[in-house]
Motif scaffolding. Sequence first.
Motif, PDB file in Angstrom:
ATOM      1  N   VAL A  39       8.415   7.247  -7.152  1.00 12.84           N
ATOM      2  CA  VAL A  39       7.414   6.216  -6.853  1.00 12.84           C
ATOM      3  C   VAL A  39       6.145   6.847  -6.297  1.00 12.84           C
ATOM      4  O   VAL A  39       5.022   6.468  -6.669  1.00 12.84           O
ATOM      5  N   SER A  40       6.292   7.825  -5.403  1.00  8.45           N
ATOM      6  CA  SER A  40       5.116   8.497  -4.839  1.00  8.45           C
ATOM      7  C   SER A  40       4.318   9.204  -5.923  1.00  8.45           C
ATOM      8  O   SER A  40       3.087   9.214  -5.906  1.00  8.45           O
ATOM      9  N   SER A  42       4.047   8.313  -9.005  1.00  9.85           N
ATOM     10  CA  SER A  42       3.288   7.333  -9.781  1.00  9.85           C
ATOM     11  C   SER A  42       2.041   6.875  -9.041  1.00  9.85           C
ATOM     12  O   SER A  42       1.086   6.398  -9.661  1.00  9.85           O
ATOM     13  N   MET A  43       2.027   6.997  -7.708  1.00 14.85           N
ATOM     14  CA  MET A  43       0.844   6.625  -6.924  1.00 14.85           C
ATOM     15  C   MET A  43      -0.157   7.783  -6.839  1.00 14.85           C
ATOM     16  O   MET A  43      -1.336   7.630  -7.151  1.00 14.85           O
ATOM     17  N   ASN A 118      -1.153   2.329 -18.574  1.00 21.13           N
ATOM     18  CA  ASN A 118      -0.498   3.631 -18.622  1.00 21.13           C
ATOM     19  C   ASN A 118      -1.150   4.578 -19.616  1.00 21.13           C
ATOM     20  O   ASN A 118      -1.285   5.775 -19.352  1.00 21.13           O
ATOM     21  N   SER A 187       9.067  15.474 -10.009  1.00 23.27           N
ATOM     22  CA  SER A 187       8.287  14.621  -9.128  1.00 23.27           C
ATOM     23  C   SER A 187       8.204  15.213  -7.729  1.00 23.27           C
ATOM     24  O   SER A 187       7.157  15.160  -7.078  1.00 23.27           O
ATOM     25  N   CYS A 245       2.034   0.827  -8.199  1.00 20.23           N
ATOM     26  CA  CYS A 245       3.261   1.502  -8.634  1.00 20.23           C
ATOM     27  C   CYS A 245       4.253   0.522  -9.260  1.00 20.23           C
ATOM     28  O   CYS A 245       5.423   0.861  -9.468  1.00 20.23           O
ATOM     29  N   HIS A 246       3.808  -0.683  -9.559  1.00 21.50           N
ATOM     30  CA  HIS A 246       4.709  -1.782  -9.892  1.00 21.50           C
ATOM     31  C   HIS A 246       5.524  -1.544 -11.166  1.00 21.50           C
ATOM     32  O   HIS A 246       6.685  -1.968 -11.245  1.00 21.50           O
ATOM     33  N   THR A 248       6.703   1.163 -12.214  1.00 19.03           N
ATOM     34  CA  THR A 248       7.714   2.197 -12.003  1.00 19.03           C
ATOM     35  C   THR A 248       8.887   1.682 -11.194  1.00 19.03           C
ATOM     36  O   THR A 248       9.957   2.304 -11.188  1.00 19.03           O
ATOM     37  N   VAL A 266       9.940   2.245  -1.477  1.00 25.42           N
ATOM     38  CA  VAL A 266       8.543   1.910  -1.758  1.00 25.42           C
ATOM     39  C   VAL A 266       7.695   2.057  -0.499  1.00 25.42           C
ATOM     40  O   VAL A 266       6.579   2.599  -0.543  1.00 25.42           O
ATOM     41  N   SER A 269       7.125   5.650   0.289  1.00 22.60           N
ATOM     42  CA  SER A 269       6.162   6.178  -0.680  1.00 22.60           C
ATOM     43  C   SER A 269       4.736   5.755  -0.329  1.00 22.60           C
ATOM     44  O   SER A 269       3.800   6.551  -0.447  1.00 22.60           O
ATOM     45  N   SER A 273       1.754   8.284   0.508  1.00 21.13           N
ATOM     46  CA  SER A 273       0.557   8.262  -0.326  1.00 21.13           C
ATOM     47  C   SER A 273      -0.698   7.962   0.493  1.00 21.13           C
ATOM     48  O   SER A 273      -1.740   8.598   0.295  1.00 21.13           O
TER      49      SER A 273
END
Length: 445
Positions: A39-40, A42-43, A118, A187, A245-246, A248, A266, A269, A273
Amino acid sequence: MKPEIKRDSTATTALLPKSQPPENETSGSSSIYGAVFNVSTSMVGAGIMSVPATLKVLGIIPGFVMILIMAFVVDVTVEFLLRYTNHTGEASTYGGVMAESFGKFGSISLQICVMITNLGALIIYLIIIGDVLSGTQSDGVLHSGILQECFGFHWWNSRAYALLFVVIFVMLPLLLLPRVESLCHASAVSILLAVVFVFMITGMAIYAMLEGQTQELRLIPDFGDGFSFFNLFTTIPVLATALACHVTIHPVRAELEKQSDMTSAVRISLILSVAIYFAVGFVGYLLFGDSIMADMLVNFDQTSNSPGGMIINAIVRLSYAVHLMLVFPVIFYTLRANMDEMIFPQKSLLANDTTRFVSLTCVLLAFTYFVAIAIPNIWYFFQFMGSTTVACIAFVFPAAIVLRDVHGISSRKDQVMAIMVVILAVVTSVIAISTNLYSSIGNST
């Protein structure tokens, strides 16, 4: 062994491939740490380079406050999604939740927004990687890349060939992994590189302070030189894109050992972030001040003429480029699954069909590569996505699900918060788009 899973086109059609465990299993194999890293990742993508430019517009204090506000809104809307996902257990994806509330129209609307967002993010990543490796030209000034600084200007280290090498030998092997949980180690490395990047530019800022070379910090916006109040709203879409990040959430949640840990993952993360954005924004603005570019990496090729300084600058840029290379597969996973769901709704799970899996991967990767070669600038693209598709995915759709409330579980407080989120998203997006259009027309005339 888990049975083969078929997908259908009913009202709970999934945004991503849906995996139903056997009755004697209730969870996946991923830990909360893997979820935090994914998740992190993706941010903390390309947005990390644009945060200092938002502080240039907002000033330090309003900039930090706005980052906190956006993080809070993201936390609220993610909680909305998870609550409606967990309520019945039938809709296990974002698309399924949208289908429950708004039918096929809602699911398709989300799929289109996810694809645009994306795909745009992946193109931006390749553009920035190309800038780092092969340089770019901004405002008539040529900024050389790491390959040109090391080997001179040759055909083989031009943007097209450098990116082609990265796409084939770095991206493609990671993209051929069938499960997003398999990317948790990549990641983790990407987040580590982001932290290393923060420490390195912090060290550069401390050295600049000792040498008396830091720039004056602007604590509040400067409304001089024709600066408009409405320009402040153009930073909100950038921050929204940086923290969203929704899309993901559901694929990562599906592979958690305890899916109830997703909310905690979340929030951890978000804290990580926000800390990284605070540090990069403050230090970047301290180093470059009002001369900072929309992509801060452009500034690093001219910060020092000494050999040691040039080596440090090259390491800073290269570490961030590698970070984006490792973020790329996580975002690509969602795009590929979403595209497969729309094109092949009646087919079996994508990971079980090797031919379809590899073909779709190669086609999407090739398209992303060619567009990244053709598009030169990222800033307005960032604002466009943040004002349209990201605003819908991160704010409008989750709030609309609460207001629709097909399960009757939202409280009055939830509905008031949902209305405020929709108003915030719509008003800021309209103002940001209008301001950018007005500025573009003014510049052209």
